[in-house]
Design an enzyme around this catalytic site. Structure first.
Site, PDB file in Angstrom:
ATOM      1  NE  ARG A  80      31.700  38.010  41.083  1.00 53.93           N
ATOM      2  CZ  ARG A  80      31.367  39.064  40.553  1.00 53.93           C
ATOM      3  NH1 ARG A  80      31.397  39.155  39.411  1.00 53.93           N
ATOM      4  NH2 ARG A  80      30.382  39.806  41.221  1.00 53.93           N
ATOM      5  CG  HIS A 127      35.287  41.346  39.451  1.00 57.36           C
ATOM      6  ND1 HIS A 127      35.414  40.275  38.585  1.00 57.36           N
ATOM      7  CD2 HIS A 127      36.046  41.965  39.117  1.00 57.36           C
ATOM      8  CE1 HIS A 127      36.361  40.487  37.542  1.00 57.36           C
ATOM      9  NE2 HIS A 127      36.991  41.522  38.225  1.00 57.36           N
ATOM     10  CE1 TYR A 151      27.838  42.307  40.159  1.00 53.38           C
ATOM     11  CE2 TYR A 151      28.787  44.483  40.724  1.00 53.38           C
ATOM     12  CZ  TYR A 151      28.636  42.918  40.726  1.00 53.38           C
ATOM     13  OH  TYR A 151      29.876  42.376  40.996  1.00 53.38           O
TER      14      TYR A 151
HETATM   15  C1  LIG Z   1      41.063  43.730  28.073  1.00 53.08           C
HETATM   16  C2  LIG Z   1      40.487  43.938  29.522  1.00 53.08           C
HETATM   17  N1  LIG Z   1      39.566  44.730  29.619  1.00 53.08           N
HETATM   18  C3  LIG Z   1      38.876  44.962  30.664  1.00 53.08           C
HETATM   19  C4  LIG Z   1      39.288  44.476  32.033  1.00 53.08           C
HETATM   20  C5  LIG Z   1      38.781  44.615  33.213  1.00 53.08           C
HETATM   21  N2  LIG Z   1      38.156  43.499  33.932  1.00 53.08           N
HETATM   22  C6  LIG Z   1      38.880  42.689  34.639  1.00 53.08           C
HETATM   23  S1  LIG Z   1      37.982  41.390  35.058  1.00 53.08           S
HETATM   24  C7  LIG Z   1      36.792  41.870  34.280  1.00 53.08           C
HETATM   25  C8  LIG Z   1      35.513  40.852  33.964  1.00 53.08           C
HETATM   26  C9  LIG Z   1      35.770  39.578  33.485  1.00 53.08           C
HETATM   27  O1  LIG Z   1      34.632  38.588  33.317  1.00 53.08           O
HETATM   28  P1  LIG Z   1      34.755  37.325  32.908  1.00 53.08           P
HETATM   29  O2  LIG Z   1      35.431  36.968  31.804  1.00 53.08           O
HETATM   30  O3  LIG Z   1      33.409  36.824  33.029  1.00 53.08           O
HETATM   31  O4  LIG Z   1      35.528  36.602  34.059  1.00 53.08           O
HETATM   32  P2  LIG Z   1      35.309  36.465  35.929  1.00 53.08           P
HETATM   33  O5  LIG Z   1      35.982  37.816  36.587  1.00 53.08           O
HETATM   34  O6  LIG Z   1      33.805  36.575  35.929  1.00 53.08           O
HETATM   35  O7  LIG Z   1      35.953  35.128  36.267  1.00 53.08           O
HETATM   36  C10 LIG Z   1      37.101  42.914  33.497  1.00 53.08           C
HETATM   37  C11 LIG Z   1      36.151  43.823  32.627  1.00 53.08           C
HETATM   38  C12 LIG Z   1      40.442  43.535  31.731  1.00 53.08           C
HETATM   39  N3  LIG Z   1      41.081  43.013  32.802  1.00 53.08           N
HETATM   40  N4  LIG Z   1      41.271  43.188  30.647  1.00 53.08           N
END
Ligand SMILES: Cc1ncc(C[n+]2csc(CCOP(=O)(O)OP(=O)(O)O)c2C)c(N)n1
Ligand SMILES: Cc1ncc(C[n+]2csc(CCOP(=O)(O)OP(=O)(O)O)c2C)c(N)n1
Ligand SMILES: [Mg+2]
Ligand SMILES: [Mg+2]
Lengths: 329, 386, 386, 329
Positions: free
Chosen positions: C280, C284, C293
């Site tokens: 990425r 985020h 971080y």
């Molecule tokens: C159940 C849940 N917990 C927490 C979140 C908050 N949150 C949104 S995106 C994220 C990180 C997601 O990481 P990843 O699965 O690696 O996807 P990326 O954003 O890197 O594409 C978090 C913790 C959420 N959307 N849903």
């Protein structure tokens, strides 16, 4: 209490300070959650705590809410006092089974021989213009669940003290943080004797109508009271602070004086904390009530897209509409 | 095409009780060296007494003294082997069928029956050192796996602090803890999100933990093929756990591999996983009728692999004498009587018990409702005596 | 000791854009045969336009026109390769970052932005054939994986019925469906119970499904090492899925492996899994500050592996001319303008919209509350005009 | 309706027949759950259906409730009408996120362009002497959740018809089956026009006090009414049938007549369906009520060990105690 001990700070910072103090006082207090370490949480409530206490006390976890709560339970079984952060209200549900079927029941399953001093911090509620699942008020689910305690501060001072009291409690405590008010500042008395964790607080004295709410609802109620005053209506505002158990004495006392009650909440109104308060007050103050208890709530719909949240969330006008209605009886 | 070549399940004893370690077993043979005849006999006794206990409880249920019974018949080898490998300081999180483990850890089996008589949801004091850190049964499938992982994480945190360190960064190696955590669950449970999250957290924090699945081929009426297309132990390997499949009806395999893995876990080797291939000889519970969903041949086939008979033959070959077996039979009878007596005399909780431990601290709703119920109950007595 | 020997991630194009298939890639080389220059240029265009879209949305957010934006910068190769391998009849369940896929399937990108402007939680009509069976974004991490598995199961049930059969016993082989389901999620999502259950159900029913994880190394501020100690693709293998790791910044690897696996899935080969190693590049979301971080070196390292630049070099070597790139740049500018215009003119929903589709059928509470709100709103207008 | 079409059968069998008919009528109706196939469910509610319709329409699933609900959602997206069985009330919580954050919200997330006709069957409630998690009444959690419909039959006839109506609904419906009454027999009219799925039914006419409840509470209320009659009190019994939405008109009509209302439920009383009814009736019938609405509920504790369930669950005596209290105002 000397003036030197009073500091003005935002609610987020007050929680941060409360956490810091609880951690400094007791090395069994640990924090767990997603992004709470290096980042300090998406709202920075745990800012700088990992740097101070280390990553063995401020734990970034894998991305799984059931895993967070379930592990916190195991940690509590060995004498730890975990404080779990759920990143947003709408993401608590994957952890629901561990909260309701395990955490809430484990004290009684153990006949009280083991305690489960787990705190679950939930930044909750609307007014931040966010996307789906980020603005909800899920208190009712937990208030219906025996074995849990639920509290929600509306001021910086309460935020500072109540998080410490929640951590000190030997019971599981769900700590609902009004995220829209994280940046609202208030005076915090860093020393002294705080109000009991489960006490309702009279936030403004009035005589015509009582209004009650918690968290981010409280400033709205105070605003409504202000407006009403200019129109000649005297509103008494109660800050619930504790959602479970509810401290009914001050509410009943106020209703005996005013004869009228409006309960306000951001959550959908059906089968809600507001329903419980309305039902209980209608029962306990039957002869004092001069009008039915009215509820002002979110509608019974999913939390809408941000552009509609202003309509969805009870504001001072909607509170006043209900106040006027109770006065029309 | 198979994506992994599975080794043979670790086996020391053939179903006929011959000591004939297969290739997979070789690496674990050293673990058996400390087992002298006394120890072997103790393990036999563990299995035999648990079976007697199960039989008695089934009878009690049939006689209306228990609402339900959950027999462990057929799974004693897997349970006893692993439980005997645990050290006193280890913690154990059972599912709801680990009666053999409960007994070995010091829990009075009468207390295990208590929840099935409807007098408690727990049954024993987990904080009492006499109970060997054996935690309560958990009925929501798989949820105890996370509690175990959290407990094992606490062991890591304790060790970290003891070492004077304050960090536990992502990717850090495991840490010596000198104690471990075992969690038991079934093949069906491996489908639950919680069990998978437990392995993920365990791998992440390199907890000193042994995941022990008793793959008894059935989750009530659902065959393991519905839960998994590949051997379950491979899932754990996928999460980065050390993972091994064993003949779960071979108590020596269960002991040897558990012993090795627990040592490794306590030494900082991270989480481990055992898939014990076994079989639930009886019904799922006394409410269940397995003839509705499984073939008699399968049952017969597995009865022939019975862990107790197999081990009996083996220890006889090692010198166990008739007098030993007679003593065990006598002990079993005595245990059954003790259980029956304990169950029949089990006190019913006071009404007020319902409110007593919902919260650790004072709670106005509990006080109010307890007082109300007392007044209400008294009103009948008053009415009756009036 | 490693418990499995990991092959190299499949890679056709080096970061410098040289076509140099590594050993793992050989087996998939045939999948690229059908890609002529026109097709390759189309894939380039997909990536370039998505990036322009991302840039414009980030600007719109900075200018206060969007509450939030979730950029996909850096992940276009993984997304476009896989999306171009999908056939029209396939269904696609995205997470919230698959803008490139949305566009390829026919969704108007303005509609993708709608939820970030706060006017809807959805944004497009998934039943409209013009939208290529591209389902709505899902914000609860991992929950769409189960929807995808259920959808893929429906494809199995349809095919079973079509074959005139009524049974789907445990252990049955996969069935030819001629359509498949793809689900996208992130590395963080692999820790959620739901994603694991989705793989378990998929394996159980042998669904025609491709699980596509974009391992972009971070889940907000949490590094992938916190979620997994071993390569994520191994988890899927543990569940019995066919599972392969690829260089996710190599669009050809993404296309070739997706193409092969989707064909296999449609033909009854059961569920498949791709771990695309990517990064990425941006924050985020626009609310995030990655400098808090992660190290700048890491960013620079991955910028050097950019999927678009890499592919640009490659297609130039295959004959793409300057005029093509000029045209793409012009299209990108036009798209950005269209997006801006669409966003700025996006209608705000009526208050009543809130109540309209909570239920498919009439609901007294919705009717009552909608009517109340209307009266209440009107009372202000009345008051104002009075 | 000819007499030949009326058959006497237990509630479990009536649901079974309703499922069979719905499956025969529409081949997109499928059943999913743990042990529902070969075994026919632990309560035999799906008995013989797999043999009749095949294992591609009666699916034994892996052991995971989130997986069951989540897959049902995907199946519904392709035109299937899945009926999911949750084996026992207390095991619904691992599926909670898929129910509340997905199933309940998906119709509105899709702007109504896709429907989610998923039925979730939940054998619920006490009186069967079972172990922990097997006797709970979790209705409140779902009644608070916008986007779901909740119903609960108390008679065999309703069981037969309501399951078919639930399956025919284009909305998600949670179908709460009073498991203690599975073997209670009643007449089922196999043909004819059933009462609307969301209608409250007057189960017994009375004039002094109104009592309302659903599922296994209804026979208790009828028993209480019988006893009261012998003591000269005339109780009107309402069978709620629909827990969400609640059909308030018959309740308000009854209360306008009697002036007194008792709401009974097995669930813990705090923040419950009973709270909602009490609050709403106290508001809407403010001038008609001669006494506060009283609630008779399970206590606010985890469902106790079986030996205490008789004390925990409201019985006719506890209902009568509340009836007497409302009459004392
Ligand atoms: C159940 C849940 N917990 C927490 C979140 C908050 N949150 C949104 S995106 C994220 C990180 C997601 O990481 P990843 O699965 O690696 O996807 P990326 O954003 O890197 O594409 C978090 C913790 C959420 N959307 N849903
Ligand atoms: C969350 C949850 N769902 C359903 C059940 C009902 N149930 C009890 S035991 C069981 C099967 C468990 O199978 P397995 O994990 O293989 O363990 P075994 O009983 O074979 O030892 C089921 C479905 C439950 N207890 N918890
Ligand atoms: Mg099993
Ligand atoms: Mg990621």
């Amino acid at each position: 209490m000397s003036e030197a001990e009073v500091v003005n700070m935002p609610i987020a910072k007050a929680i941060n300070e409360g956490l810091r103090r609880a951690m400094a006082d007791n090395d069994r207090v640990i924090l767990m959650g997603e992004d709470i370490g290096t980042l300090g949480g998406v709202f920075r409530v745990t800012d700088a705590l990992q740097a101070e206490f280390g990553s063995a006390r401020v734990l970034d976890t894998p991305l799984a809410e059931s895993g967070i709560i379930g592990s916190a339970i195991g940690l509590a079984m060995n004498g730890y006092r975990p404080v779990c952060e759920i990143q947003f209200d709408g993401f608590i549900f994957p952890g629901f089974d561990q909260i309701t079927s395990q955490l809430a029941k484990l004290t009684s399953r153990h006949d009280g021989l083991l305690n489960f001093p787990v705190v679950i911090r939930v930044p909750y509620g609307g007014h931040i213009g966010a996307v789906e699942h980020h603005q909800e008020s899920p208190e009712a689910y937990f208030a219906h669940t025996p074995g849990l305690r639920l509290v929600s501060p509306s001021t910086a001072n309460d935020a500072y003290w109540m998080i410490q009291q929640a951590i000190a409690s030997n019971d599981p405590v769900m700590f609902f943080e009004p995220k829209a008010k994280y940046w609202a500042k208030g005076d915090v008395a860093l020393e002294g004797e705080p109000l009991g964790l489960h006490k309702t607080r009279v936030a403004r004295i009035g005589k015509d109508v009582t209004v009650v709410g918690h968290g981010a609802m409280v400033p709205v109620l105070l605003q409504a009271a202000q407006v009403a005053q200019s129109e000649g209506t005297s509103i008494e505002v109660l800050d619930l602070r504790s959602i479970s158990p509810i401290d009914y004495d001050p509410i009943l006392e106020s209703v005996r004086k005013t004869g009228r009650l409006v309960v306000a909440q951001e959550a959908p109104g059906s089968v809600s904390v507001g329903s419980e308060i309305a039902a209980t007050v209608a029962e306990k103050a039957f002869y004092s009530l001069q009008a039915p208890v009215l509820r002002v709530s979110g509608y019974d719909t999913p939390f809408p897209p941000a552009k509609l949240e202003g309509l969805y969330l009870p504001d001072a006008d909607r509170v006043l509409e209900a106040v006027d209605r109770t006065l029309s009886y | 095409m198979p994506w992994v070549q599975d080794p043979q399940p670790v086996q020391f004893l053939t179903p006929d009780g011959d000591f004939a370690p297969n290739e997979s077993a070789q690496a674990f043979a050293a673990e058996l060296e400390s087992l002298d005849l006394v120890a072997l006999q103790e393990m036999y006794r563990d299995m035999a007494l648990t079976r007697a206990f199960d039989t008695e409880c089934t009878n009690l249920q049939r006689q209306g003294q228990l609402a339900l019974w959950v027999p462990s018949v057929g799974q004693e080898g897997a349970q006893v082997g692993s439980a005997r490998a645990a050290l006193p300081q280890d913690h154990i999180f059972p599912s709801y069928r680990e009666h053999a483990v409960a007994r070995i850890r010091g829990v009075n089996l009468v207390n295990v029956v208590a929840q099935f008589r409807g007098v408690t949801h727990g049954g024993w004091d987990v904080t009492d050192p006499a109970h060997g850190n054996f935690h309560l049964y958990t009925l929501v499938i798989g949820s105890q796996a996370l509690h175990a992982t959290g407990f094992a994480l606490s062991q890591v945190l304790d060790a970290t602090k003891k070492a004077g360190e304050k960090d536990l960064p992502a990717g850090a190696q495991g840490r010596e803890t000198n104690e471990a955590t075992i969690v038991y669950f079934g093949d069906g449970a491996t489908s639950q999100g919680d069990v998978n999250e437990a392995m993920i957290f365990a791998a992440s924090y390199q907890t000193p933990q042994l995941f022990f699945v008793q793959n008894n081929k059935w989750a009530i009426s659902v065959p393991v093929e519905r839960q998994a297309r590949t051997p379950i132990y491979r899932r754990a390997a996928g999460f980065g756990l050390k993972s091994i499949q064993i003949d779960g009806n071979d108590i020596l395999a269960s002991y040897a591999v558990s012993n090795r893995m627990l040592k490794d876990a306590r030494a900082g080797g991270g989480p481990q996983f055992i898939e014990a291939l076994t079989y639930r000889i009886g019904a799922h519970t006394t409410s269940d009728d397995p003839t509705k969903y499984r073939e008699n041949e399968e049952l017969l086939e597995w009865q022939a692999k019975d862990p107790i008979r197999r081990f009996e033959k083996y220890i006889k070959s090692q010198g166990a004498e008739d007098s030993f077996f007679e003593q065990v039979a006598a002990d079993a009878g005595e245990l059954a009587l003790k259980i029956r007596d304990g169950v029949l005399h089990m006190p019913v909780p006071e009404p007020g018990a319902m409110f007593k431990h919902v919260y650790a601290e004072e709670h106005p709703v509990m006080q109010g409702q307890a007082a109300w119920l007392e007044r209400y109950e008294n009103s009948f007595e008053a009415g009756e005596s009036a």
